[in-house]
Structure formats: structure tokens, C-alpha cells
Design a protein around this motif. Structure first.
Motif, PDB file in Angstrom:
ATOM      1  N   ARG A 333       0.830  -1.199   0.000  1.00 61.84           N
ATOM      2  CA  ARG A 333       0.000   0.000   0.000  1.00 61.84           C
ATOM      3  C   ARG A 333       0.867   1.253   0.000  1.00 61.84           C
ATOM      4  O   ARG A 333       1.898   1.310   0.675  1.00 61.84           O
ATOM      5  CB  ARG A 333      -0.907   0.019   1.234  1.00 61.84           C
ATOM      6  N   THR A 334       0.426   2.259  -0.749  1.00 60.55           N
ATOM      7  CA  THR A 334       1.077   3.566  -0.766  1.00 60.55           C
ATOM      8  C   THR A 334       0.087   4.597  -0.254  1.00 60.55           C
ATOM      9  O   THR A 334      -1.076   4.608  -0.671  1.00 60.55           O
ATOM     10  CB  THR A 334       1.527   3.939  -2.186  1.00 60.55           C
ATOM     11  N   ASP A 335       0.542   5.446   0.672  1.00 66.10           N
ATOM     12  CA  ASP A 335      -0.357   6.445   1.243  1.00 66.10           C
ATOM     13  C   ASP A 335       0.452   7.663   1.645  1.00 66.10           C
ATOM     14  O   ASP A 335       1.670   7.717   1.459  1.00 66.10           O
ATOM     15  CB  ASP A 335      -1.110   5.863   2.446  1.00 66.10           C
ATOM     16  N   TRP A 336      -0.234   8.643   2.244  1.00 59.81           N
ATOM     17  CA  TRP A 336       0.406   9.918   2.560  1.00 59.81           C
ATOM     18  C   TRP A 336       1.423   9.794   3.685  1.00 59.81           C
ATOM     19  O   TRP A 336       2.268  10.671   3.862  1.00 59.81           O
ATOM     20  CB  TRP A 336      -0.654  10.948   2.926  1.00 59.81           C
ATOM     21  N   SER A 337       1.375   8.721   4.463  1.00 56.37           N
ATOM     22  CA  SER A 337       2.354   8.518   5.528  1.00 56.37           C
ATOM     23  C   SER A 337       2.612   7.032   5.703  1.00 56.37           C
ATOM     24  O   SER A 337       1.839   6.185   5.235  1.00 56.37           O
ATOM     25  CB  SER A 337       1.866   9.118   6.853  1.00 56.37           C
ATOM     26  N   VAL A 338       3.692   6.718   6.394  1.00 53.00           N
ATOM     27  CA  VAL A 338       4.026   5.324   6.674  1.00 53.00           C
ATOM     28  C   VAL A 338       2.915   4.662   7.484  1.00 53.00           C
ATOM     29  O   VAL A 338       2.507   3.527   7.211  1.00 53.00           O
ATOM     30  CB  VAL A 338       5.368   5.238   7.435  1.00 53.00           C
ATOM     31  N   LEU A 339       2.406   5.372   8.490  1.00 52.66           N
ATOM     32  CA  LEU A 339       1.381   4.790   9.357  1.00 52.66           C
ATOM     33  C   LEU A 339       0.086   4.531   8.600  1.00 52.66           C
ATOM     34  O   LEU A 339      -0.571   3.503   8.805  1.00 52.66           O
ATOM     35  CB  LEU A 339       1.130   5.710  10.553  1.00 52.66           C
ATOM     36  N   ARG A 344      -3.572   0.502   6.115  1.00 52.89           N
ATOM     37  CA  ARG A 344      -4.285  -0.051   4.963  1.00 52.89           C
ATOM     38  C   ARG A 344      -3.746  -1.433   4.600  1.00 52.89           C
ATOM     39  O   ARG A 344      -4.496  -2.319   4.185  1.00 52.89           O
ATOM     40  CB  ARG A 344      -4.152   0.896   3.770  1.00 52.89           C
ATOM     41  N   GLY A 345      -2.429  -1.616   4.765  1.00 50.79           N
ATOM     42  CA  GLY A 345      -1.843  -2.920   4.490  1.00 50.79           C
ATOM     43  C   GLY A 345      -2.348  -3.992   5.433  1.00 50.79           C
ATOM     44  O   GLY A 345      -2.638  -5.123   5.022  1.00 50.79           O
TER      45      GLY A 345
END
Length: 402
Positions: A333-339, A344-345
């Protein structure tokens, strides 16, 4: 399991002699002794990361503390220790005298794995990972200097303009291209030559070593051993579907070991990363594992973080692979932050587990992971699992690598 009678050096041995031994014997690690006792290990990958390296340095100046094992250590125990420390090899030491008895490397475990039916008979495709980066044969090899951590684990595939797999670049290829040992008079020194941005095609190994998508783990291990490589590509119709590395083999071995804790491995963080982020990620993973424990029994969870920058809120990609006693589940998953990407992962892993269990239960509907309450620890009918997962939520810094 171990390689007996290892080649060793003393703490005062010049690094030029150590490198010469590595190249002559085709080895990547050399134990360092002081008065006959093990004091360290010189590793090829550690030297490859150095921006400057004097060949007149002594072995004691570049050695690292190696993982050690008792003579009766089992395959899964050795595999877990190597994963915990991030090392490619460890030393077998007499617990009473401290005398070095031998070396156990990932390559030794790879050779041994073909004799273990429970490992060798498994299908390779579920255990293989998607390539973290696919290289074009025309791009600059110098850009790979920022991917040394990835190259320590496995090689990266190289494709041509049509997307066909034509080669691979490993840490050894990169080190030989950018790190040279030259002799000046009676003193040797290491220099990093500055070639004019050589293309990947000039440093890659070709052809890439592959196995078909229907191969077994045993077949992949034989190819790695025969080719003296740490990874092979899973290929189908000229394209790389994934990479199976010695690290993946170790993770399969770790999941087979009866354990009281979920083995969590976090990679991808650089030394300059915010330490608070790792702590927050650890807590998020603990909550996710707690929820997942209501659906399955996690054995290992591997998390790799690819941040776009080093800020805590930088866009990031998080890949996860979770092993149970019989299944492997993966997410990216790619998102605006690591958390956010990690959350989402974890949800995606939960959905995969839920759907797989619903199929086995004849279509009976189960709760989604995000609908399970965080503070619920009761695992209906599984008190032993409840206790193990509760323990897994306790901080365990030695099981995390940055």
C-alpha cells in the motif's frame, strides 16, 4: 549445517589481506580471532557500504559483532537469529571455551534446505516477493548506490526496452564497479573510482538466473547453490514475477518453529529516520496483529518501508508479508504517511485471511478486520493463542531492524 575449519584472520591483519582472502576463496565473511577466541566478523556487505576504505586498516577496525550459535542449534533457530541481526552469517562457538567451531551462513542453510521435505516441497510462488525495483538496462548504475540495503537482500532485475528480463544487478556487481583496490608502492588502499555514470547494462550479470513459476522451494535452493547466488527470479514468459531469496527461505523456516511470539521484522528505515516513527509503527502493528489473531494464527510478519523522503508525513509505500503455519499473505500500500500505508496494508491482510476462511467454512460470513474492536483479546476457544498474541504485543526492540 556449519562450514567447519573456517578461514580466519587476526585483529591486526591488514584489510588488503582480508579482501584478498575473500576474493580468492569466494567468501563474504571472515571471522576475526584474538588469542584464539572469536572477537568479530568482517563482512563484505559492510565494507561495500563504506564511502571510503583504507586497505591499510586492520581487521579489528571494520569487524562487527557476529551472531553466535551453540553447536546444537536447529535450522529454525539459526534462521531466526540471522533474520534478527540482519547478518548473512554467524559463528558456531563452544559455549565453555569460546573457541570458534565453524561458520553458518545463509548459503549453508540454502544447501541444507533441499534435504528437508517440509521446506523443499513447498511451492515457490507464494513465498516469492514482487521485485522492489525493476531496472532498465539503459539507466545509470550510480543511482543504485542509494539501494544498497535492498541489494544486501537480493539482486534486482534488469529489463530491456520491451520489458524482457535480460540480467540482474547484485551487491557484488555494484561493489566491483565502484570499489577498486589499487596498489601503490608497498601499501594498498581502497578507492572508489568515479566512472562517467556507467549504464546498468555494463555492470549487470547476464543472463539472470531464473526458475519457472511452478517450481518448488527445493528447486530454487538448488539453483541458488549451483550458481552461488543469494536469490533467483521467478519467471514466466520472459518476465520476472517475483524474487525468491535466501531471506525468504529463512522466513519459511522461522514460521515452522513453535513460538510464543509473533516474529516481526521491519526493514527499510535509514539511520536518519525519526525514531518516533518506528515506535508508532510498532504500536500500529501490535494492534493489527491483535485483531488478526481473531481470524488466524500469525507466525511471522515482515514489513518493508519505502519512504519518499525522511519526514514523518512523507508519502510512503509499505509492503507486508505475513506467514501463518500454512499460508502466506501479502499486501502493498502507498499512502500519505508510513502509518496510513501500514494501516491499509493490515486491513488488506485481514481481508485476505477473512475471505480464505469464509471459503473453507462454506461461505459463512466473518467480521472484517476494521470492524473488530481493538480492546478485544478474547479468542473464542483458543486460550493458548490468546496468551501468545498478548505476549507478542510487548515491546521487543531486538526483533526490529532499521
Amino acid at each position: 549445517m556449519m562450514s567447519g575449519k573456517p578461514i580466519t584472520v587476526e585483529t591486526s591483519t591488514p584489510l588488503s589481506s582480508v579482501v584478498g582472502l575473500m576474493r580468492a576463496k569466494g567468501i563474504h565473511e571472515v571471522p576475526v580471532l584474538a588469542s584464539g577466541r572469536l572477537v568479530g566478523l568482517v563482512l563484505y556487505e559492510v565494507m561495500a557500504r563504506r564511502h571510503s576504505l583504507s586497505m591499510t586498516s586492520k581487521a579489528e577496525h571494520v569487524m562487527v559483532v557476529p551472531p553466535t550459535f551453540p553447536p546444537r542449534a536447529t535450522f529454525p533457530e539459526v534462521a531466526e537469529r540471522l533474520l534478527e541481526t540482519g547478518r548473512r552469517a554467524g559463528c558456531v562457538v563452544d559455549p565453555k571455551s569460546g573457541r570458534l567451531l565453524g561458520i553458518v551462513s545463509r548459503s549453508d542453510l540454502t544447501r541444507l534446505a533441499v534435504t528437508i521435505p517440509s521446506l523443499a516441497g513447498q511451492s515457490i510462488l507464494p513465498a516469492a516477493q514482487p521485485p522492489p525495483r525493476v531496472l532498465k538496462d539503459t539507466e545509470s548504475a550510480r543511482t543504485l548506490l542509494s539501494d544498497l540495503r535492498t541489494l544486501e537482500e537480493f539482486a534486482l532485475p534488469v529489463v530491456d526496452a520491451k520489458g524482457k528480463l535480460v540480467g540482474a544487478v547484485a551487491l557484488k556487481d555494484l561493489a566491483e564497479a565502484f570499489w577498486r583496490v589499487s596498489t601503490i608502492g608497498k601499501r594498498d588502499r581502497g578507492t572508489r573510482e568515479q566512472p562517467p555514470n556507467p549504464p546498468v547494462s555494463s555492470v549487470m550479470s547476464t543472463p539472470a538466473v531464473t526458475v519457472p513459476s511452478d517450481a518448488t522451494v527445493g528447486e530454487a535452493c538448488r539453483r541458488m547453490t549451483r550458481s552461488a547466488l543469494s536469490a533467483v527470479f521467478v519467471e514466466e514468459q520472459g518476465r520476472a514475477l517475483g524474487i525468491f531469496s535466501q531471506g525468504d527461505l529463512l522466513r519459511l523456516a522461522v514460521r515452522s518453529r513453535p513460538r510464543e511470539q509473533v516474529f516481526v521484522e521491519i526493514t527499510g528505515f535509514s539511520p536518519g529516520s525519526d525514531p518516533r516513527l518506528l515506535s508508532e509503527l510498532d504500536q500500529a502493528l501490535a494492534r493489527g496483529l491483535k485483531r488478526l489473531g481473531r481470524l488466524t494464527e500469525p507466525r511471522t510478519l515482515s514489513v518493508h518501508v519505502v519512504p519518499q523522503d525522511q519526514r514523518r508525513t512523507g508519502q510512503a509505500t509499505v509492503t507486508m508479508r505475513m506467514h501463518t503455519d500454512r499460508e502466506t499473505f501479502a499486501s502493498e500500500r502507498t499512502d500519505w504517511s508510513v502509518l496510513a500505508a501500514a494501516a491499509r496494508g493490515l486491513e488488506e491482510l485481514g481481508e485476505q485471511v477473512r475471505k480464505e476462511k469464509e471459503e473453507k467454512m462454506g461461505g459463512k460470513r466473518l467480521s472484517r478486520l476494521k470492524d473488530l474492536p481493538e480492546d478485544t483479546v478474547e479468542l473464542s476457544g483458543q486460550p493458548e493463542l490468546e496468551e501468545r498474541l498478548s505476549r507478542s504485543l510487548l515491546p521487543s526492540p531486538d526483533r526490529k531492524r532499521r
